[in-house]
Motif scaffolding. Structure first.
Motif, mmCIF file in Angstrom:
data_model
loop_
_atom_site.group_PDB
_atom_site.id
_atom_site.type_symbol
_atom_site.label_atom_id
_atom_site.label_comp_id
_atom_site.label_asym_id
_atom_site.label_seq_id
_atom_site.Cartn_x
_atom_site.Cartn_y
_atom_site.Cartn_z
ATOM 1 N N ALA A 1 -5.757 -2.746 13.926
ATOM 2 C CA ALA A 1 -6.985 -2.540 13.140
ATOM 3 C C ALA A 1 -6.877 -2.008 11.550
ATOM 4 N N ALA A 2 -5.608 -1.154 11.529
ATOM 5 C CA ALA A 2 -5.227 -0.820 10.238
ATOM 6 C C ALA A 2 -4.479 -1.563 9.307
ATOM 7 N N LEU A 3 -4.133 -3.016 9.570
ATOM 8 C CA LEU A 3 -3.399 -3.928 8.875
ATOM 9 C C LEU A 3 -4.061 -4.221 7.613
ATOM 10 N N GLY A 4 -5.355 -4.103 7.192
ATOM 11 C CA GLY A 4 -5.905 -4.209 5.968
ATOM 12 C C GLY A 4 -5.490 -3.172 5.103
ATOM 13 N N ASN A 5 -5.561 -1.845 5.778
ATOM 14 C CA ASN A 5 -5.248 -0.744 4.807
ATOM 15 C C ASN A 5 -3.753 -0.869 4.375
ATOM 16 N N LEU A 6 -2.701 -1.336 5.045
ATOM 17 C CA LEU A 6 -1.443 -1.579 4.772
ATOM 18 C C LEU A 6 -1.482 -2.675 3.765
ATOM 19 N N ARG A 7 -2.030 -3.617 3.973
ATOM 20 C CA ARG A 7 -2.233 -4.855 2.964
ATOM 21 C C ARG A 7 -2.584 -4.201 1.529
ATOM 22 N N ALA A 8 -3.566 -3.609 1.615
ATOM 23 C CA ALA A 8 -4.133 -2.940 0.253
ATOM 24 C C ALA A 8 -3.217 -2.026 -0.394
ATOM 25 N N ALA A 9 -2.212 -1.322 0.372
ATOM 26 C CA ALA A 9 -1.188 -0.474 -0.197
ATOM 27 C C ALA A 9 -0.157 -1.194 -0.821
ATOM 28 N N VAL A 10 0.209 -2.287 0.040
ATOM 29 C CA VAL A 10 1.473 -3.135 -0.651
ATOM 30 C C VAL A 10 0.642 -3.901 -1.788
ATOM 31 N N ASP A 11 -0.471 -4.222 -1.796
ATOM 32 C CA ASP A 11 -1.086 -4.984 -3.094
ATOM 33 C C ASP A 11 -1.053 -4.018 -4.404
ATOM 34 N N GLU A 12 -1.189 -2.905 -4.082
ATOM 35 C CA GLU A 12 -1.247 -1.750 -5.118
ATOM 36 C C GLU A 12 0.235 -1.745 -5.719
ATOM 37 N N VAL A 13 1.292 -1.515 -4.749
ATOM 38 C CA VAL A 13 2.593 -1.545 -5.080
ATOM 39 C C VAL A 13 3.023 -2.675 -5.827
ATOM 40 N N LEU A 14 2.631 -3.970 -5.562
ATOM 41 C CA LEU A 14 3.170 -5.175 -6.224
ATOM 42 C C LEU A 14 2.350 -5.037 -7.732
#
Length: 373
Positions: A49-62
Motif C-alpha cells: 500500500a505504501a509503494l506510491g510513497n516510495l515512488r514519490a521519494a525516488v522521484d524526488e531523488v531523481l
C-alpha cells in the motif's frame, strides 16, 4: 605538455559521486521502508500500500540528481577541455618557434564544449528510468520473498528480507550495458561514461589547438601497466587527424626550411583511439612529433611497478570494498552491519598486501562511498 585521458580523471568524481549518493540514498530509503513494522502480520499489505510513497521519494531523488548532475557535467567538460588546451599551449610554447604565437590565439570553444556536455548529459539521464524501475522492482521482490519464505518453513521473514536487500546493496542498481556489451552497475557505469567523455574532451582540445598551430603529427608515449589494446601503439607516430592506415610520408623538417624527411606513421590518432588507445584508465599520452628532431623511444625499460593484470586486480578489490560498504548500509540490524563491515576490512587487507607486493599506489578514495545527502 603531453595529453592523456587521466589529465581530466579527477573531474569525473564530481559527477559520479552524485550518482553514488543517489544510489546509496535509495538503498537506505528501501531498507528503512521495508524494516518498519516488519514483525506485523499485515506487513506485506502495508508495504504494498505504501509503494506510491516510495515512488514519490525516488522521484524526488531523481529530480535533485538531474538538476545537480547537469551543472556538474557542464563544468567538468569545460574544465577538461580547458586543461587539454592549456597542455597544448605549454607544449607549443616550449618549441620557441612561430607555432608558439599560433598557440596563444583564442580558439572558439563554446560549441565544442556544449556538444560534448550535451552528449554526456543525455547518456547519464538515460539511466534515470532504469533507476526508478530497478528500485521499485527490488522493493516488490523483497516483499514477495519475505512473505513466501515462512510458508515454506525455510527461514524467517526478517532473514529473508535481509538477504534480498544484501544482494541488492552489493550489486547496486544494475542493467547498464556499454557499446561492447559489458554490463555495469549504476555508479560504475556513470563513472566510466564520464571519465571517457572528459578524456575525449581533453584530448580533442589538445589536438584542436595543435591543428590551429599547423602541427600534423603526434607520438604515443611508452607507459607502465599497459593493456593489450594500447600496447601496439606505444612509441608510434600518428597523424593528428585524417586518413587511417600505416605508411611512410615525406614532411618538412621541423626547423630547416625546404628540407624533407621521411617519417613512418602507424595510422591516425582517431584510428588508434577507435581501437582502444586512450580508453578510461589508459596511462599513455600523446605529444607533438617534430620531424627530424623528436627522437624515437629507446628500448623499453625494466618495469618498476606492477603488471596490467595486477592493476586490474586492485580495481576489483576496490569495487568489493565499496560493494560491502553498500551492504552495510542496507543492514536491517547490527549483526548484518557488523558482518558486512568485517568483509570490508578483509578486502582492504588484501589491497594492502597487493600494493605492498607490487609497488602500486593505494588510492583510498576509490574505496570510499560518498554518503547520501
Amino acid at each position: 605538455m603531453p595529453v592523456s585521458p587521466d589529465l581530466a580523471e579527477d573531474l569525473a568524481t564530481a559527477v559520479s559521486s552524485l550518482y553514488e549518493q543517489a544510489e546509496l540514498a535509495l538503498i537506505e530509503k528501501v531498507t528503512r521502508a521495508l524494516a518498519e513494522g516488519l514483525d506485523s502480520p499485515l506487513w506485506a499489505e502495508l508495504k504494498l500500500a505504501a509503494l506510491g510513497n516510495l515512488r514519490a521519494a525516488v522521484d524526488e531523488v531523481l529530480a535533485a540528481l538531474q538538476a545537480d548532475a547537469s551543472g556538474a557535467i557542464g563544468q567538468a567538460v569545460a574544465d577538461a577541455y580547458e586543461r587539454g588546451q592549456q597542455a597544448a599551449v605549454v607544449e607549443l610554447g616550449a618549441l620557441a618557434t612561430g607555432t608558439a604565437a599560433a598557440a596563444a590565439e583564442a580558439l572558439p570553444t563554446a560549441a565544442a564544449v556544449d556538444r560534448l556536455a550535451s552528449a554526456l548529459v543525455g547518456e547519464t539521464e538515460a539511466t534515470h528510468s532504469r533507476i526508478l524501475r530497478s528500485t521499485l522492482d527490488v522493493y516488490r521482490r523483497v516483499i514477495a520473498e519475505a512473505t513466501s519464505a515462512p510458508l515454506l518453513g525455510a527461514t524467517t521473514r526478517r532473514q529473508t528480507a535481509q538477504r534480498a536487500l544484501a544482494r541488492f546493496a552489493v550489486r547496486g542498481i544494475t542493467g547498464f550495458v556499454d557499446n561492447s556489451g559489458r554490463a555495469w552497475n549504476l555508479t560504475s557505469y556513470v563513472e566510466m561514461a564520464t571519465r571517457s567523455a572528459l578524456g575525449r574532451a581533453a584530448v580533442q582540445a589538445h589536438t584542436d589547438r595543435l591543428g590551429a598551430a599547423g602541427i600534423e603529427l603526434v607520438i604515443v608515449s611508452d607507459a607502465p601497466e599497459e593493456c593489450p589494446r594500447c600496447k601496439p601503439w606505444e612509441g608510434k607516430i600518428l597523424r593528428r587527424d585524417g586518413a587511417s592506415g600505416a605508411g611512410t610520408v615525406e614532411v618538412e623538417h621541423a626547423t630547416e626550411d625546404e628540407r624533407m624527411v621521411s617519417v613512418r606513421v602507424a595510422g591516425s590518432l582517431p584510428e588508434a583511439r577507435s581501437k582502444g588507445l586512450m580508453h578510461p584508465n589508459c596511462r599513455h599520452n600523446v605529444s607533438i612529433y617534430l620531424p627530424g628532431l623528436t627522437k624515437p623511444a629507446g628500448p623499453k625499460k625494466a618495469r618498476s611497478r606492477a603488471t596490467y593484470e595486477q592493476s586490474q586486480k586492485q580495481r576489483y578489490l576496490e569495487r568489493q570494498v565499496r560493494a560491502w560498504k553498500r551492504k552495510a548500509a542496507a543492514g536491517m540490524d547490527d549483526a548484518a552491519r557488523r558482518s558486512a563491515n568485517a568483509k570490508v576490512r578483509a578486502y582492504q587487507g588484501r589491497i594492502r598486501e597487493l600494493t605492498a607486493a607490487t609497488g602500486l599506489p593505494r588510492k583510498s578514495h576509490r574505496e570510499q562511498l560518498t554518503r547520501s545527502r
